[in-house]
Design a protein around this motif. Sequence first.
Motif, PDB file in Angstrom:
ATOM      1  N   SER A 179       0.847  -1.184   0.000  1.00  9.57           N
ATOM      2  CA  SER A 179       0.000   0.000   0.000  1.00  9.57           C
ATOM      3  C   SER A 179       0.893   1.249   0.000  1.00  9.57           C
ATOM      4  O   SER A 179       1.882   1.294   0.743  1.00  9.57           O
TER       5      SER A 179
ATOM      6  N   ARG B 251      -0.628   5.982   3.978  1.00  7.45           N
ATOM      7  CA  ARG B 251      -0.946   5.078   5.086  1.00  7.45           C
ATOM      8  C   ARG B 251      -1.290   5.874   6.339  1.00  7.45           C
ATOM      9  O   ARG B 251      -1.126   7.087   6.381  1.00  7.45           O
TER      10      ARG B 251
ATOM     11  N   TYR C 175     -10.014  -4.194  -6.958  1.00 11.34           N
ATOM     12  CA  TYR C 175      -8.894  -4.704  -6.168  1.00 11.34           C
ATOM     13  C   TYR C 175      -8.648  -6.172  -6.514  1.00 11.34           C
ATOM     14  O   TYR C 175      -7.510  -6.591  -6.735  1.00 11.34           O
TER      15      TYR C 175
ATOM     16  N   ASP D  61       0.071  -6.001  -1.755  1.00 14.25           N
ATOM     17  CA  ASP D  61      -0.339  -5.952  -0.342  1.00 14.25           C
ATOM     18  C   ASP D  61      -0.130  -7.279   0.375  1.00 14.25           C
ATOM     19  O   ASP D  61      -1.000  -7.773   1.080  1.00 14.25           O
TER      20      ASP D  61
ATOM     21  N   SER E   4      -5.230  -2.282   2.156  1.00 16.25           N
ATOM     22  CA  SER E   4      -5.717  -1.073   1.495  1.00 16.25           C
ATOM     23  C   SER E   4      -7.223  -0.919   1.685  1.00 16.25           C
ATOM     24  O   SER E   4      -7.984  -1.860   1.443  1.00 16.25           O
TER      25      SER E   4
ATOM     26  N   PHE F  45     -11.568  -3.109   3.893  1.00 11.19           N
ATOM     27  CA  PHE F  45     -10.206  -3.070   3.384  1.00 11.19           C
ATOM     28  C   PHE F  45      -9.838  -4.460   2.907  1.00 11.19           C
ATOM     29  O   PHE F  45     -10.484  -5.450   3.259  1.00 11.19           O
TER      30      PHE F  45
ATOM     31  N   ASP G  48      -6.468  -7.234   1.499  1.00 12.38           N
ATOM     32  CA  ASP G  48      -5.055  -7.558   1.391  1.00 12.38           C
ATOM     33  C   ASP G  48      -4.923  -8.899   0.690  1.00 12.38           C
ATOM     34  O   ASP G  48      -5.920  -9.533   0.333  1.00 12.38           O
TER      35      ASP G  48
ATOM     36  N   ARG H  29      -1.850   0.335   6.751  1.00 12.79           N
ATOM     37  CA  ARG H  29      -3.057   0.410   5.908  1.00 12.79           C
ATOM     38  C   ARG H  29      -3.144   1.767   5.236  1.00 12.79           C
ATOM     39  O   ARG H  29      -3.110   2.799   5.874  1.00 12.79           O
TER      40      ARG H  29
ATOM     41  N   PHE I 119      -4.403   3.157   0.945  1.00 12.29           N
ATOM     42  CA  PHE I 119      -5.393   2.886  -0.093  1.00 12.29           C
ATOM     43  C   PHE I 119      -4.723   2.916  -1.463  1.00 12.29           C
ATOM     44  O   PHE I 119      -3.696   3.565  -1.642  1.00 12.29           O
ATOM     45  N   ARG I 120      -5.302   2.199  -2.388  1.00  7.99           N
ATOM     46  CA  ARG I 120      -4.862   2.189  -3.781  1.00  7.99           C
ATOM     47  C   ARG I 120      -5.888   2.955  -4.608  1.00  7.99           C
ATOM     48  O   ARG I 120      -7.073   2.911  -4.320  1.00  7.99           O
TER      49      ARG I 120
END
Length: 185
Positions: free
Chosen positions: A81, A86, A124, A134, A139, A155, A157, A177, A179-180
């Motif tokens: 991530s 983060r 994702y 990840d 994320s 979220f 992973d 943590r 985000f994308r």
Amino acid sequence: MPNKLSAEQQDEILQILKARFEKNRHRHQEMEWEKVESKLTSNPEKLWSLNEMEKTGGEPDVVVLEQDKDACIFYDCSAESPKGRRSVCYDRAALESRKKHKPENSAVDMAADMGIEMLTEEQYRALQEVENFDKKTSSWVQTPSDIRELGGALFCDYRFGHVFVYHNGAESYYGVRGFRGMLRV
């Protein structure tokens, strides 16, 4: 002028993006850089957003996930991530609900400020089909309103060969943590 790069900054981000594009052909096998560059140079505001993705550690690259091979869509392709995104809670309401130890920002606000979209769970999962990300981080992903209204957020992973989707209080934040994001050009 905000949200606009100088000619030198444009050249610099284009060089970075081209090198990454050529190095990772498996993400966009049937696409040519000249087409991507043409779209980018005619959309300077998108170049600004890509520069923001790069500055925050996202390592944006074109990834073809849809049937439309002409689509030019950039995704954050950093192994983990993005570091510069983060330790953020999910959204503004979550940020404002914290009484103590507030994070500096929220994922939803950062994405909006950067001019990008947070990934959905489906995006994702599709991105993980191209390459695994990840493995040590997680994320935030766009959260359905019914979950968010109850105070939660989602979220994802990648662990043990699978994509996992979890929930947490939207006001939570962790050093691993972020985000994308994605950007259509």
